[in-house]
Design an enzyme around this catalytic site. Sequence first.
Site, PDB file in Angstrom:
ATOM      1  N   GLY A 261       0.657  -1.232   0.054  1.00 24.44           N
ATOM      2  CA  GLY A 261      -0.150   0.074  -0.067  1.00 24.44           C
ATOM      3  C   GLY A 261       0.713   1.119   0.011  1.00 24.44           C
ATOM      4  O   GLY A 261       1.979   1.245   0.484  1.00 24.44           O
TER       5      GLY A 261
ATOM      6  N   GLY B 185      -2.522   2.359   5.913  1.00 25.78           N
ATOM      7  CA  GLY B 185      -3.062   1.603   6.917  1.00 25.78           C
ATOM      8  C   GLY B 185      -2.107   0.384   7.241  1.00 25.78           C
ATOM      9  O   GLY B 185      -2.277  -0.495   8.010  1.00 25.78           O
ATOM     10  N   LYS B 186      -0.747   0.300   6.574  1.00 23.36           N
ATOM     11  CA  LYS B 186      -0.004  -0.744   6.662  1.00 23.36           C
ATOM     12  C   LYS B 186       0.490  -1.041   7.960  1.00 23.36           C
ATOM     13  O   LYS B 186       0.432  -2.222   8.480  1.00 23.36           O
ATOM     14  CB  LYS B 186       0.972  -0.742   5.578  1.00 23.36           C
TER      15      LYS B 186
ATOM     16  N   GLU C  10       8.153  -2.447   6.297  1.00 25.41           N
ATOM     17  CA  GLU C  10       9.071  -1.497   5.288  1.00 25.41           C
ATOM     18  C   GLU C  10      10.440  -1.827   5.427  1.00 25.41           C
ATOM     19  O   GLU C  10      11.239  -1.050   5.367  1.00 25.41           O
ATOM     20  CB  GLU C  10       8.659  -0.146   5.554  1.00 25.41           C
TER      21      GLU C  10
END
Length: 706
Positions: free
Chosen positions: A268, A273-274, A384
Amino acid sequence: MSEVPCAGEPGARGALRPIELATGAVLGGATVGLVTIGSIVPFAAALQLVAAVPMGLIAHRHRLRTLVTASIAATLVTFVAAGVAPAIGLVASATVGGIIGTVKRRRGGVVAVLGLSTLTGLVWASFAIGSLLAMSAARELLFDNMRNASRGIQDLAGRQSQLAPLGRAAADLTDSALRWWWVWVAGSVALGMIATGVFSWFVLGSVLDRLVWLPGRDRLDAARDDRPIAPLPATLRGAGFRYPGAAQDALRDIDLTVEVGEFIAVVGHNGSGKSTLTRLLAGLPPTSGTVERPGSAGLGHLGGTALVLQRPESQTLGVLVADDVVWGLPTERADEVDVDALLGEVGLGGMGAKETATLSGGQQQRLAVAAALARRPALLIADEATSMLDPDGRRELVDLLADLPKRHSMAVVLVTHHEADADAADRVVHLAAGRSVEHLPAWPHPVRDTRRRPMGETILELHDVRHTYNRGTPWEAPALHGVDLSVRRGEALLVVGGNGSGKSTLAWIMAGLIEPSSGRCELGGKPVAKQIGRVELAFQHSRLQLQKQTVGAEIADWGGRATGSGAVGRALDAVGLDRALAARSIEELSGGQAKRVVLAAIVASHPHVVVLDEPLAGLDPEGRADIVELLARLRDSGLTLIVISHDVADMTAVCDRTVHLRSGRMLAAESVHESTSVANSFVPHNNSQPLRSPRDAAWRLEHGGR
C-alpha cells in the site's frame, strides 16, 4: 496544557513496559551524563541544575516505578563513573524532577508541590540525621573541625578590637549549632527541599510544559495478555483501528487470516494503514471488529511475534554482530542459540566478530532478521524493511524472508509499498485508505523535465578525496579512495551506488560536516569545511533534522533570527506546501511532508549547494513523483543539487548527469540524456571522471544510509 499519554495512568500495572524501560534508559543515561560532566569538568557545574529535566520528563509521563528504576540504575552508574558526591547529586535531581513531574502528571498545583516537598524534606532530614548518628566517629571528627575553624576565626577577629564581638558571636553560634545539630540539620534540609521544590515548580514546570508536545506514546503498547504465547493462526474479522484523538479510522473492515507456513505481502501507499495492520497482528487490540488467536501475540518473546523495522540501526544494540543476535535474551536461552548457524542462514556467515557499526544497510537488515530468528518466532513481521535498501539488497532480503516459512514453523508478513517485493508472496493484501482493495491506484513515473536555464561555472570541486574512519587504530575503516568530481552552478547531479559504496561519507564531506583524510573538497576555491552552511545536507531520515515544535519555527530557525513570517511563507511556497502548515506540529507530518519541510528550511537558509541523501527513501509512488517535481523546480530556480539515491529510474527525470560509486571509488560519470541546445548543455562525456577498477569494501561506514 494538552493531556500527556503515559503508562502511569490508572490501569497500568505489572512489570515495566517496553516504552517505560526505553524512556527510563535514555533519559536516565542523559541524567548520568549531565551530572558526571558537571561534577568533573571545570565551569560545567551548571549542567547539574539541568539534570532534573530528564528525570522530570520520566515522572511526567510514566509511573513512579519507572522513575525509581531509572534513578537507581543511574545512581549506580554515576557512583562507578564519578564517585559518591555526584551520585548524591543525581539522587537529588531525581527527587526534584520526580516531585515536579508527578504533580504535573496528576494536574496538581503549587499546594501539591509544597506537600510533596515537605514530606520529601522530612524523609531526607531523617536520612541525614540517621546517617550522622550511625557514623558517630566521622560526625565527631567533622564537628571538631568546625569548632577549630570557629576558634580560628575568633582568634583572627580578636586581633582587631572592633571585630572581636563578631568573632565571639561566630564561635558561640557554632557551639550552639553543634549542641543542637540535629535541629539545624533537619531544619536546613527540610526547608531547603521545600524552597527548591517551589522554585523548581515555576522553572522546571515551565520546561516540562514546553516539552509536552514531544511524542511519548508506544503505538505497540497493549493491555497485558496472560494467555500462553500462541500468535498463530491469527484471524482478523472486520478489524479496524482509530488512534486516540483522530477524526477517522486508520484501518477498517479488514478480514485476514495468517497461517503457519505462509509468506504474505501487505502492499500500500503511505498512509494506507499498513503499519496499523502490523500493530494489530503484533498484539494491539482493534477498536472495531475482532482479532482472534489461540494465545497471546507474545511480541518480543520466545515463540511469539518478532518485528523487523524500516531502520535496522534503530534495532541494533550489540557492539559485535554475535552479541546483537542474542541481545536481551535470557542467559540460558542465549547459551542455546547457535549464533554462527543463524548468521550463515541470513547470509552473514563468519561475521560474528565484526562490529555492527561497520555493516552496510543490507547487512544490518539481515542481522535484524537473525536476531528475530534467535527468538524462534511463530510470526515475523517485516515493516517496510526493504524501503531503505538498494535494488540488489531489496531483492536479496525478500528472497531471504520468502524462504523462512519453508525452513521454520512460522509465518512471515512483509509490509511494503514496492509491488515488486510482493512477487514471491503466497498471498498479497492491497491496502488503500485503510481498506482492503483488489489493486492499488497506478501512479505514473516522473517524466523527463526540460532544463529551463543554463548551468554556470564550476562551484564545487573534489580532488583526490580519500577518507578513513578511525584512522590509525585497529578499527580503521577505509570509505573513499581518490574521488575526483566537479559540479557546476545550477547543475543537478545524481550519485548512485550500492549500500556500503561510500555515498553518505561523500555527502558529509561535500557538506563540510567531516573533513577528508586527504585530498581537497572546495566550494568556490575554499575548503567547504570552513564554510559550514553554504552546502546544506538533507538527511535520508528527514525527521532527524526537525528539532522544533512547529513547522514555522523550524524554518525560521534554519533561516536565522531575522527570518519573519513572510520568509517562512515564501519557503513553504517554494516547496509546494500550504502556508497554513506553518502552525502545524512537526509530529503531525507525513514522511513526504517532513521531506518538504526540510527542503523549505534549506531554501530559507539560502545555501549555494544542496546535497540530498536518499530523498525518495520510504515514499510511495505518489510521494516520489511529488519530490521529483519539487527538485525540478528548485533546480530551475538556480539551486545546485547533488542527489544521492538508489532510485535511478525516478531521479534521472530531474538530474543532468550521473556518477557511480563502488567500494569508495568513482567509476564513471555520464550524461542522463543528449542535450539539444547550448542552454541545455551539461558536462560533456569526455570531461567525465576516469574509470577506476572496482574493489570490494572491507569495512562499511558508521553513518545511516552508507
